[in-house]
Each structure stands twice: as C-alpha cells, then as structure tokens.
Design an enzyme around this catalytic site. Sequence first.
Site, PDB file in Angstrom:
ATOM      1  N   TYR A  84      -0.220   8.033   7.328  1.00 41.49           N
ATOM      2  CA  TYR A  84       1.064   8.218   8.013  1.00 41.49           C
ATOM      3  C   TYR A  84       2.152   8.311   6.959  1.00 41.49           C
ATOM      4  O   TYR A  84       2.184   7.517   6.020  1.00 41.49           O
ATOM      5  CB  TYR A  84       1.335   7.023   8.932  1.00 41.49           C
ATOM      6  N   ASP A 129       2.540   8.274  -1.546  1.00 43.86           N
ATOM      7  CA  ASP A 129       3.377   7.603  -0.569  1.00 43.86           C
ATOM      8  C   ASP A 129       3.076   6.108  -0.650  1.00 43.86           C
ATOM      9  O   ASP A 129       2.077   5.628  -0.117  1.00 43.86           O
ATOM     10  CB  ASP A 129       3.108   8.150   0.839  1.00 43.86           C
ATOM     11  N   LYS A 149      10.011  -0.067   2.848  1.00 43.88           N
ATOM     12  CA  LYS A 149       9.545  -1.408   3.213  1.00 43.88           C
ATOM     13  C   LYS A 149       9.970  -2.474   2.187  1.00 43.88           C
ATOM     14  O   LYS A 149      11.113  -2.899   2.237  1.00 43.88           O
ATOM     15  CB  LYS A 149       8.050  -1.374   3.503  1.00 43.88           C
TER      16      LYS A 149
HETATM   17  C1  LIG Z   1       6.092   2.869   7.231  1.00 37.26           C
HETATM   18  C2  LIG Z   1       5.629   4.065   6.498  1.00 37.26           C
HETATM   19  C3  LIG Z   1       6.375   5.258   6.458  1.00 37.26           C
HETATM   20  C4  LIG Z   1       7.609   5.461   7.305  1.00 37.26           C
HETATM   21  O1  LIG Z   1       8.622   4.589   6.958  1.00 37.26           O
HETATM   22  P1  LIG Z   1       9.808   4.311   8.046  1.00 37.26           P
HETATM   23  O2  LIG Z   1      10.765   3.465   7.271  1.00 37.26           O
HETATM   24  O3  LIG Z   1       9.148   3.629   9.193  1.00 37.26           O
HETATM   25  O4  LIG Z   1      10.364   5.626   8.401  1.00 37.26           O
HETATM   26  C5  LIG Z   1       5.952   6.279   5.635  1.00 37.26           C
HETATM   27  N1  LIG Z   1       4.836   6.159   4.909  1.00 37.26           N
HETATM   28  C6  LIG Z   1       4.074   5.047   4.931  1.00 37.26           C
HETATM   29  C7  LIG Z   1       2.867   4.960   4.071  1.00 37.26           C
HETATM   30  C8  LIG Z   1       4.436   3.974   5.743  1.00 37.26           C
HETATM   31  O5  LIG Z   1       3.648   2.891   5.793  1.00 37.26           O
END
Ligand SMILES: *Cc1c(COP(=O)(O)O)cnc(C)c1O
Length: 436
Positions: A146, A241, A274
């Site tokens: 994601y 990511d 995060k």
């Molecule tokens: C949480 C997450 C996102 C999206 O971040 P948001 O702040 O919720 O938009 C993108 N990539 C990864 C790997 C994530 O865990």
Amino acid sequence: MSTEAPKSSALFVRAQKVIPGGVNSPVRAFRAVGGTPRFIARADGAYMWDADGQRYIDYIGSWGPMILGHGHPAVLEAVTKAARDGLSFGAPTEREIELAEEILKLVPSMDQVRLVSSGTEAAMTAIRLARGATGRSRFIKFEGCYHGHADALLVKAGSGLATFGNPTSAGVPPEVVQHTMVLEYNNLGQLDEAFALHGSEIACVMIEPIAGNMNFVRASVPFVKRLRELCSQHGALLVFDEVMTGFRVALGSAQSLYAQAIPGFAPDISVFGKVIGGGMPLAAFGARRAVMEQLAPLGPVYQAGTLSGNPVATACGLATLREIQRPGFYEGLATRTQSLVSGLLGAARDAGVPMCGDSQGGMFGFFFSRASGDPLPQNYGAVMATDKERFNSFFHGILERGVYLAPALYEAGFVSAAHSAADIEATVAAARAALA
Ligand SMILES: *Cc1c(COP(=O)(O)O)cnc(C)c1O
C-alpha cells in the site's frame, strides 16, 4: 473483563449518521473483523481507554507513529511550545531545516527531503518525481503493498504482465492506471520478465521493503538485490516506501538493513511518514540532489502544500526523532517486540493452534497458518490464504481481554518504547486465554 461497549456502540450509531461508515479511514470501522469499533477517549504510554472506560494495551500506535508511546513528555512539551508560537505560517521556518537535517543525518541515501502532510501525498509525489526525472510513464508496484490512495496506485494486476492493471476503486478511470504494472512480491521471475518486456519505459519501481500492509512480509535480500540491479541497468528509479518501516524497524530504516546485506545498496527515492510525524500529520520524500532539484521551484515537477512543514507537526517529529536516537533505543524495542512474538507463538503452540510470526525493530506480524510448520507467507496470495476466521475470533477474544490489535489480518502490529515487559506478559496471558 466486559465484552460490552455501550458508549462506543452509541457513538458508532451517531457517527454513521454524519460520517460515511462512521469513520474517517475505512479500516477503523472493524468491517474485516466484525463488531463495534471502539471509540477512543484518551491514551497514555502503552494504553488507550475507550469511551466506556475500558483500558487496552495498544499495538496499533496510530498505525505506526507512536513509537515512543502516547503522551511522551518531551514530545508534548515540544508540541505545546510550538503551538504557542503559532499554528501555521505558510512561510519557511528554521524548524523545517532542523527536521530535514535530522532525517538526512539518519538516512544517508538522500541529500535533500521535502516535507508534506501525509504518506499518500509523499508516495504520490515520489512517483511524479520519478516520472518527471526519467521522462517515462510506466511504473511497477507489488500486490499487497500500500502506498496511499493516489489514483494511479489503486490498482490490481491484470490477467498477464503484458496487460493493463485494473482499478481497485470506483472513480479511478482505467486510463489512469494503464501505466501501472502490478507484480507479485518476492517473485524474481516476474520482475525479470517485466523489465525484459518494458525496461526502457519504466520510470520507477515502488516497494514496501518490509510490507506492513499485508501483515508482515519481508522482501527477500535476493529480490531487493535484483530490483536494484534491474533499475540501475534500465535507468529506472528504485523507490523505497518507508512510510511504515522508516525509523520503525531500525534507526536507519529498512534500507539500512538491506545495505548491510547488499554492499553499496541504496534506493533512489525514499518515502517517509508515520514515525517522522510522531502522531502529527507529517511525511516526507527525499533523494539525491540531482533528482530532488527536478522539483518546483527549481525544476519542472510541481508539488506544493498549504500545511507542508507545519510548525507544530515539525516540532512533534523533531522531538520524536531525538528520543529514538538515545543509545539502546532500538535494541530495547526489538527485544520487547521479539518477546511478544515468541510469547504469542508459544501460546499458540500450547493451544495446538498453527501460527507463525516475525518482527523487526518495533514492527511485528503473526499468521494463523493452515497447518503447523507452514512457512511465513512471502506474498499477498499466501497472506490471504491464512486462516481469517481464526484471526477474527482471536482478535475479538483478545480485545475483550484488553489488548488492541489491528482489526484485520493483513495489518502489521507495533510495539512502542512505553510497552513494558509486564505489558508483554499480560498480552501473552490474554492471548493464551483467547486461544483456549
Ligand atoms: C500508511 C502508509 C501510507 C499512507 O500514508 P498516509 O499518511 O495514511 O497517507 C503509504 N505507504 C505506506 C507503506 C504506509 O504504511
């Protein structure tokens, strides 16, 4: 312990009248596991209390950011002081420089970062930047990863590598995902084939190095090594990511773990969120200078944000990043996380329930296997083939006993520095009772 949650139930009814599904992010609605989502009233350290006054040991930590636990004094002080100085200016501040310097010190693959407000925004812009920097349109992502909800990322694999992906959300026209290729995670053969077919058209490959959005699945070292080789050979950019793994699995993030295993390894673009916001809306992406200078106002790739680099959010992130650099921080966190996973596995073994699990730093995952001795899942298909019914009943069994796990089997879990050995023991005891 009570299984009733009358105040949460009433709030859920009220919320559903004014907010679609009663929630502002779908997983919170407990659709995957069923039942009533708990409305949280407050949190402190390793605990959250719901509207009914029920206490939970929290293994979600706001889906990752709360690595220090809730209400860390240094973070609260930094945030309240920053708030008094002004909530937002829409003009540059010294604290943005400080946060950028701090991030770059810890992640040497990047020369520059840009601060934004969400992981979605950071990942979306990383793709735009890779496309702008390479002049190419196609990119690769992996099933089960994601990267936020930008249109071009809401896609699942088509029937074959040569076919287009299919949107996974209404409102995303097929044309918008026609350049997105979706491959199986950890599948070296598909990767080779995709580059053989389209190598000269691929702008970037985006990957969660330890995928936390399909529970907990590591990209194998040979897979990441081959990814790096193929990207370099074909002029594509490798995008890590690390919104979830960043400063969560190690101080240098997941890329530091792969750099230990693969000499000279570095991604081209990294995405964070995060933990770097410590619980406030803050995310970032960064790369070498030549790539970052493609961004406006220097280059042709546009990106902007009214609240980007917000003074309160940057104060929160900075205070968090300073705390995690204390000596022994990750060793302690990893030890407690490992003892949680081994405790859960032990409880399952004693109950005769097949389970496997893994952790890195303060991130963990466990799976109810179909048969004892099943290996850890290596891709999305294998994750989804684990025992969902058993997970769901375990989720409710342990929730009733005061332990708050992510309400879906495809989500990772998080331990914070505020979780004590006693909290872990209490969790394992609750797991034993729930499994019995
Ligand atoms: C949480 C997450 C996102 C999206 O971040 P948001 O702040 O919720 O938009 C993108 N990539 C990864 C790997 C994530 O865990």
